[in-house]
Write an enzyme that holds these catalytic residues in place. Structure first.
Site, mmCIF file in Angstrom:
data_model
loop_
_atom_site.group_PDB
_atom_site.id
_atom_site.type_symbol
_atom_site.label_atom_id
_atom_site.label_comp_id
_atom_site.label_asym_id
_atom_site.label_seq_id
_atom_site.Cartn_x
_atom_site.Cartn_y
_atom_site.Cartn_z
ATOM 1 C CG PHE A 143 42.223 28.469 43.031
ATOM 2 C CD1 PHE A 143 42.614 28.121 41.755
ATOM 3 C CD2 PHE A 143 41.434 29.596 43.195
ATOM 4 C CE1 PHE A 143 42.222 28.880 40.643
ATOM 5 C CE2 PHE A 143 41.034 30.358 42.108
ATOM 6 C CZ PHE A 143 41.438 29.998 40.827
ATOM 7 C CG ASP A 229 43.480 33.188 49.208
ATOM 8 O OD1 ASP A 229 42.367 33.743 49.353
ATOM 9 O OD2 ASP A 229 43.860 32.720 48.117
ATOM 10 C CE LYS A 258 35.499 33.162 45.093
ATOM 11 N NZ LYS A 258 35.141 32.771 43.723
#
Length: 408
Positions: A143, A229, A258
């Site tokens: 993702f 990532d 995040k």
């Protein structure tokens, strides 16, 4: 809510008013142990005194300036981040998807420069090619975001509905931890290999360190760069500042977001080596990138989470949670896995619940000692824990007591 705000998130009918540490309180006064932390964002929990002070001080000085200029706090944080991580340059953005968009554009430009003979590739060649080097290889179950390009990079069909077509070309996937696929995965059309160190949305799936190193080596041998990532795994979430450092495949590019600024919207793309001089002025920009308020928060977060004792405690608390759940020996718990405070629990269907989403709702509705529990999911059968990195053992025990009562 849906009368005023588009409910794209399928939000629960709970309105939170405040938080303290790893505990949230709703408008009715009910408390909840927070095992979500804004999906890994509130790394210092809620109302952390040092973060609050840093934001208050920065608000009084400067909230935003144009990127025609630079801010003193932006320069300070960039120096701190690069020295701490060992990278050469940084691009600031506003989210994980934006950081990954930057990485994708950097990779495509790198491939263009190599194909046109204007830049040497990772294998040392600098030859003009008839084939365009513009393919990015990602992993199945990955993702990478919800923009059109990052959706294409995402290796899950459910994120590619026909209603958003046509999608950009130039992405293909391989299976994580599969050595056979590495024999044919990379050729002269590939500009980059992009992977998560732990697949978050895909089910909290661990990537084997030896395989990651072998895959990175194969990609570089073919002339491609490697992108990690670390939107979810980075900034101490797995018990090391960067999960890619622990896996040992040394990516040229790392994307972050995040928890990078403890709750203030921010992302970053850091790069080094052959990737550090690909971008030039005008290649990639954003109005809010490097916002002084965000980087002031990020500077505070970094100074706290980079300490050895802090990182060791993240690993310790994560291991404690995983071992505790395993010790219950519950028939409905199929597997417990994770790294640091990034934890996945696969569940079996019972007469009480059929999906992880149903367990999630039951945790919210719980009233053990007047307290509920916030958890997230990663697929139909996987419970996902991303608690604040500062969560205490007492808060963990309270949350796990709620979960056990439901799973039992």
């Amino acid at each position: 809510m849906e009368k005023n705000v588009v409910n794209n998130f399928g939000s629960f009918d709970i309105t939170f008013e405040k938080g303290q540490g790893s505990t949230l309180s709703d408008v009715n006064g009910k408390k909840y142990i927070d095992f979500v932390s804004g999906i890994g964002v509130n790394c210092l929990g809620h109302n952390h005194p040092e973060l609050v002070k840093a934001l208050q001080n920065q608000v009084a000085k400067q909230i935003h300036i144009s990127n025609y200029y630079v801010s003193d706090i932006g320069l300070k944080y960039a120096k701190n981040l690069l020295e701490t991580t060992g990278y050469d340059k940084v691009y600031f953005g506003n989210s994980g998807a934006e950081a990954n968009e930057a990485a994708i554009k950097l990779a495509r430009k790198y491939g263009y420069l190599v194909s046109t003979g204007k830049m040497a590739s990772t294998n040392g060649t600098c030859a003009v090619s008839d084939k365009k080097r513009n393919v990015i290889v990602t992993l199945e179950k990955s993702f990478h975001g919800r923009t059109i390009a990052t959706l294409c990079a995402t290796g899950q069909d459910k994120f590619h509905p026909d209603c958003f077509a046509p999608y950009p070309e130039g992405f293909r996937t391989i299976k994580a931890n599969d050595y056979d696929c590495l024999k044919t995965a990379f050729d002269e059309t590939v500009c980059a290999f992009m992977l998560e160190c732990v697949q978050g949305e895909g089910g909290v799936n661990l990537v084997d360190a030896d395989w990651a190193k072998a895959a990175a080596e194969a990609a570089r041998k073919a002339g491609a760069i490697v992108i990690a990532d670390e939107v979810q795994t980075g900034m101490a979430r797995t018990g090391s500042l960067l999960a890619s450092t622990e896996l040992g495949f040394d990516p040229e590019v790392v994307t972050l977001a995040k928890g990078i600024a403890g709750g203030v919207p921010m992302g970053a793309c850091i790069y080094k080596g052959i990737a550090k001089d690909v971008f030039v002025a005008g290649d990639h920009q954003s109005t809010f990138a490097g916002n002084p308020l965000a980087v002031a928060a990020a500077e505070t977060v970094l100074n706290i989470i980079k300490e050895k004792e802090f990182l060791e405690n993240v690993s310790k608390m994560g291991e404690y949670i995983r071992n505790t759940v395993k010790s219950w020996n519950l028939p409905c718990v199929k597997e417990v896995r994770g790294k640091g405070l990034m934890i996945g629990i696969d569940i079996e269907e019972t007469s009480k619940f059929a999906t992880a989403g149903e367990v999630q709702k039951m945790c919210l509705a719980a009233s053990e000692k007047g307290t509920g529990l916030c958890i997230s999911t990663a697929g139909v059968k996987t419970l996902r824990f991303l608690p604040p990195l500062v969560i205490t053992k007492e808060e963990v025990d309270t949350g796990l007591e709620i979960l056990k009562s439901i799973l039992s």
